[in-house]
Design a protein around this motif. Structure first.
Motif, PDB file in Angstrom:
ATOM      1  N   LEU A   1     -76.282  32.437-142.021  1.00 24.32           N
ATOM      2  CA  LEU A   1     -75.622  33.492-141.163  1.00 24.32           C
ATOM      3  C   LEU A   1     -76.205  34.701-140.857  1.00 24.32           C
ATOM      4  O   LEU A   1     -75.767  35.340-140.022  1.00 24.32           O
ATOM      5  N   ASP A   2     -77.475  34.893-141.517  1.00 24.33           N
ATOM      6  CA  ASP A   2     -78.100  36.088-141.297  1.00 24.33           C
ATOM      7  C   ASP A   2     -78.503  36.429-139.711  1.00 24.33           C
ATOM      8  O   ASP A   2     -78.225  37.564-139.277  1.00 24.33           O
TER       9      ASP A   2
ATOM     10  N   LYS B   1     -76.547  39.768-138.239  1.00 24.87           N
ATOM     11  CA  LYS B   1     -77.718  41.009-138.270  1.00 24.87           C
ATOM     12  C   LYS B   1     -77.469  41.627-136.861  1.00 24.87           C
ATOM     13  O   LYS B   1     -77.288  42.961-137.134  1.00 24.87           O
TER      14      LYS B   1
ATOM     15  N   THR C   1     -69.951  40.313-147.348  1.00 27.45           N
ATOM     16  CA  THR C   1     -70.444  39.273-147.925  1.00 27.45           C
ATOM     17  C   THR C   1     -69.633  37.869-147.656  1.00 27.45           C
ATOM     18  O   THR C   1     -68.454  38.257-146.820  1.00 27.45           O
TER      19      THR C   1
ATOM     20  N   TYR D   1     -74.184  35.131-147.772  1.00 29.86           N
ATOM     21  CA  TYR D   1     -74.601  36.184-146.615  1.00 29.86           C
ATOM     22  C   TYR D   1     -74.090  37.432-147.620  1.00 29.86           C
ATOM     23  O   TYR D   1     -72.983  37.534-148.196  1.00 29.86           O
ATOM     24  N   SER D   2     -75.212  38.424-147.558  1.00 24.33           N
ATOM     25  CA  SER D   2     -74.780  39.981-148.080  1.00 24.33           C
ATOM     26  C   SER D   2     -75.614  40.950-147.253  1.00 24.33           C
ATOM     27  O   SER D   2     -76.622  40.722-147.123  1.00 24.33           O
ATOM     28  N   HIS D   3     -74.737  41.793-147.180  1.00 30.28           N
ATOM     29  CA  HIS D   3     -75.527  43.063-146.258  1.00 30.28           C
ATOM     30  C   HIS D   3     -74.742  44.583-146.968  1.00 30.28           C
ATOM     31  O   HIS D   3     -73.782  44.708-146.810  1.00 30.28           O
TER      32      HIS D   3
ATOM     33  N   TYR E   1     -64.643  35.658-147.226  1.00 32.07           N
ATOM     34  CA  TYR E   1     -65.576  36.919-146.452  1.00 32.07           C
ATOM     35  C   TYR E   1     -64.938  38.159-146.905  1.00 32.07           C
ATOM     36  O   TYR E   1     -63.600  38.251-147.323  1.00 32.07           O
TER      37      TYR E   1
END
Length: 472
Positions: free
Chosen positions: A79-80, A84, A98, A109-111, A445
């Motif tokens: 998913l990045d 992004k 996430t 995914y983690s941001h 999510y």
């Protein structure tokens, strides 16, 4: 009003409007989840709320349990590339998020998700979880009239969705009606020789302050919250002359119910020669007998209403009801302590958790994405029977506080598939929930924006992120 629309106040902690949704079919195909659409229950009849809390609202409990499964599942990092650009182009605050696989718990995914964030009404997810862990989802709250000689006592039992009219079993708000309680009382007293009664009030179910000291006075003045009681009309909205909900908050909600019951009893008792006078606030005598009672909608139905409408006062009441169900006192502090202890006992992270209320109105609340997604994953996987909570999550573009969201082509992929709990304060936009991808994979999510300067841009960034995750 809910904690999901920015207030006109310039202060960053204010909030809210209420919306209820329209019927929407769950769009799972056969085989996407092992036993069917248990995780995506339909939202049945509901109407937009224009005046306080007086909807025709019904949200069914999920109809089964299964382990989310899928083929050709999404893997970490996939998913990045898509998410992004959304995160990097967002310049109206800061965004974090996430995505986790519901079946395996794998972080996909983690941001910027390490620090605790201000969650707004995403905090209600913690309250909902705690309630469902300690209360029977099928239980009901009883509002009773008890008698000891010529003294009657209205005993508050935790139902703050009382209506003024007859009980209506098809409703959540107004499932228990004061007119019905009064008529049952008159029918019972008509068989006795006594004709003159005093009506007392017992609110001993709750203790401690009736209002949270962390709430801003302007939020109280605006009617977003007010004094809490263990019995109230229309989720702490006053009835108007026609008996329907208004947008006015009573300063003494339980006493308002007591006075209304007194007036109704005197009206109905006139033909029987029975009269009633206003008494005092006092715990019912231990030997008092129940002469009449009405019951609320179920715990799970009230919880679903709280989540769908993001109802602040109902969240505070249900949090205290959870504490009572757990054998604790019905106070704000006991309820907050129970949230933390329940999460810790269940192995859910409480790292960075800061609690100042139960509804998410305070800007001093903090929670991590890990805590939020672990809770939702437990619900999706029906741990400890928690799938009963899933009907409270609004459908993207279809119901509750998500009815008007996901409204452009870049967000359309999530409509009807994603479900999530919104959170909105003047400087916070959040959305946490679950969704089903086109291959049947169920994902959890959580996206939160803080220090928001443009709420529309923040909602769009989150909705587009959820649409990417959903991929329909």
């Amino acid at each position: 009003m809910s904690a999901d629309t920015p207030a006109s106040s310039s202060r960053s902690s204010s909030a809210r409007s209420s919306r209820s949704g329209w019927g929407i079919a769950a769009l799972l195909t056969a085989g996407a989840i092992a036993t069917g659409a248990w995780a995506f229950p339909h939202i049945q009849q509901a109407q937009e709320i224009q005046d306080g809390a007086d909807p025709s609202f019904s949200a069914p409990a999920p109809s089964g349990a299964a382990t989310p499964t899928a083929t050709q599942t999404l893997t970490a990092g996939a998913l990045d590339t898509q998410l992004k650009p959304i995160a990097e182009s967002f310049n109206a605050g800061n965004i974090s998020g996430t995505v986790t696989d519901a079946a395996t718990g794998e972080l996909l995914y983690s941001h910027r998700a390490d620090a605790a964030r201000i969650p707004a009404s995403n905090f209600k997810i913690l309250t909902d979880y705690t309630l469902m862990r300690h209360a029977d989802p099928a239980a009901r709250y009883t509002t009773a009239v008890k008698q000891a000689e010529n003294t009657l006592t209205l005993v508050a039992g935790g139902d703050t969705l009382l209506g003024t009219g007859k009980s209506n079993e098809d409703l959540v708000v107004g499932h228990a009606g004061l007119q019905t309680l009064a008529q049952k009382t008159i029918d019972a007293l008509a068989q006795q020789d006594q004709k003159n009664f005093v009506l007392n009030l017992d609110t001993s179910l709750y203790s401690g302050p009736a209002i949270n000291s962390a709430w801003a006075q302007e939020d109280i003045d605006a009617g977003f919250v007010n004094n809490l009681a263990p019995v109230a009309f229309y989720s702490h909205y006053s009835p108007g002359a026609d008996g329907r909900s208004t947008t006015n908050r009573p300063t003494q909600p339980a006493q308002e119910v007591q006075q209304h019951l007194l007036d109704t009893l005197n009206e109905l008792g006139a033909q029987q020669g029975i009269t009633f006078t206003l008494g005092k606030e006092k715990k019912a005598d231990d030997g008092a007998a129940t002469v009449a009672a009405v019951e609320s909608a179920t715990v799970s139905e009230q919880a679903a209403y709280m989540m769908q409408e993001s109802d602040n006062m109902l969240a505070e009441a249900l949090g205290r009801n959870a504490a009572v169900a757990a054998g604790k006192e019905g106070s704000e502090q006991a309820a907050k302590d129970l949230v933390r202890s329940t999460l810790e006992a269940d192995g859910i992270s409480t790292a960075g958790l800061a609690q100042t209320d139960l509804c998410g109105l305070s800007m001093d609340n903090k929670v991590t994405h890990e805590t939020l997604t672990q809770i939702v994953r437990a619900m999706v996987n029906d741990e400890n029977g928690l799938s009963a909570a899933l009907s409270g999550f609004p459908v993207a573009g279809g119901s509750g506080t998500l009815e008007s969201r996901f409204d452009d082509s870049a967000e359309a992929a999530a409509r009807g598939y994603a479900r999530g709990k919104t959170g909105t304060l003047n400087k916070v936009i959040a959305l946490t929930g679950y969704t089903e991808r086109d291959n049947g994979q169920v994902l959890i999510y959580s996206f939160i924006t803080n220090n928001v300067t443009d709420t529309a841009q923040a909602k769009n960034a989150i909705d587009r992120s959820v649409a990417v995750v959903t991929n329909h």
